[in-house]
Design a protein around this motif. Structure first.
Motif, PDB file in Angstrom:
ATOM      1  N   MET A   1      56.224 -18.047 -65.568  1.00  0.00           N
ATOM      2  CA  MET A   1      56.719 -18.010 -64.209  1.00  0.00           C
ATOM      3  C   MET A   1      55.719 -17.273 -63.338  1.00  0.00           C
ATOM      4  SD  MET A   1      60.324 -16.411 -63.078  1.00  0.00           S
ATOM      5  CE  MET A   1      60.874 -16.437 -61.447  1.00  0.00           C
ATOM      6  N   SER A   2      55.250 -17.907 -62.288  1.00  0.00           N
ATOM      7  CA  SER A   2      54.308 -17.244 -61.395  1.00  0.00           C
ATOM      8  C   SER A   2      55.066 -16.465 -60.333  1.00  0.00           C
ATOM      9  CB  SER A   2      53.368 -18.257 -60.762  1.00  0.00           C
ATOM     10  OG  SER A   2      54.100 -19.128 -59.937  1.00  0.00           O
ATOM     11  N   GLN A   3      54.384 -15.468 -59.808  1.00  0.00           N
ATOM     12  CA  GLN A   3      55.004 -14.615 -58.810  1.00  0.00           C
ATOM     13  C   GLN A   3      53.999 -14.375 -57.700  1.00  0.00           C
ATOM     14  OE1 GLN A   3      56.118 -10.808 -60.387  1.00  0.00           O
ATOM     15  NE2 GLN A   3      57.243 -10.221 -58.574  1.00  0.00           N
ATOM     16  N   ALA A   4      54.418 -14.468 -56.478  1.00  0.00           N
ATOM     17  CA  ALA A   4      53.555 -14.223 -55.333  1.00  0.00           C
ATOM     18  C   ALA A   4      53.708 -12.783 -54.884  1.00  0.00           C
ATOM     19  CB  ALA A   4      53.914 -15.164 -54.193  1.00  0.00           C
ATOM     20  N   ILE A   5      52.586 -12.181 -54.480  1.00  0.00           N
ATOM     21  CA  ILE A   5      52.618 -10.840 -53.909  1.00  0.00           C
ATOM     22  C   ILE A   5      51.878 -10.871 -52.589  1.00  0.00           C
ATOM     23  CG2 ILE A   5      52.781  -9.688 -56.142  1.00  0.00           C
ATOM     24  CD1 ILE A   5      49.806  -8.988 -55.854  1.00  0.00           C
ATOM     25  N   HIS A   6      52.162  -9.940 -51.721  1.00  0.00           N
ATOM     26  CA  HIS A   6      51.515  -9.844 -50.421  1.00  0.00           C
ATOM     27  C   HIS A   6      50.839  -8.480 -50.344  1.00  0.00           C
ATOM     28  CE1 HIS A   6      50.885 -10.342 -46.126  1.00  0.00           C
ATOM     29  NE2 HIS A   6      51.298  -9.093 -45.999  1.00  0.00           N
ATOM     30  N   LEU A   7      49.542  -8.488 -50.032  1.00  0.00           N
ATOM     31  CA  LEU A   7      48.792  -7.249 -49.882  1.00  0.00           C
ATOM     32  C   LEU A   7      48.230  -7.163 -48.473  1.00  0.00           C
ATOM     33  CD1 LEU A   7      46.655  -7.343 -53.155  1.00  0.00           C
ATOM     34  CD2 LEU A   7      48.714  -6.007 -52.752  1.00  0.00           C
ATOM     35  N   ASP A   8      48.297  -6.009 -47.879  1.00  0.00           N
ATOM     36  CA  ASP A   8      47.642  -5.752 -46.615  1.00  0.00           C
ATOM     37  C   ASP A   8      46.396  -4.932 -46.907  1.00  0.00           C
ATOM     38  OD1 ASP A   8      49.483  -7.017 -44.900  1.00  0.00           O
ATOM     39  OD2 ASP A   8      50.812  -5.275 -45.025  1.00  0.00           O
TER      40      ASP A   8
END
Length: 70
Positions: A1-8
């Motif tokens: 299962m892939s998971q998306a993350i958000h980085l600033d």
């Protein structure tokens, strides 16, 4: 299962110019030329080429993001 993350991230202004150093780019080209010529890469050469391609892709992506953010 892939998971998306958000980085600033704060990107340096000259990030769009980031690229592989000439010697590293030459090594990647040599490995890819060898493969294109029908020669089989060793396991170590294949891992090296894959890592360099990943690095080049990442630098290209970051450069494009920096241009878009400017």
């Amino acid at each position: 299962m892939s998971q998306a993350i958000h980085l600033d991230l704060e990107l340096p202004g000259d990030l769009a110019r980031f690229k592989l150093p000439a010697g590293v780019n030459e090594r990647l080209s040599a490995l890819l030329d060898k493969q294109d010529a029908g020669e089989e890469l060793t396991v170590q050469e294949r891992r090296e080429a894959e890592g360099l391609v990943d690095l080049a892709d990442t630098l290209t992506y970051l450069g494009l993001k920096a241009k878009a953010a400017a």
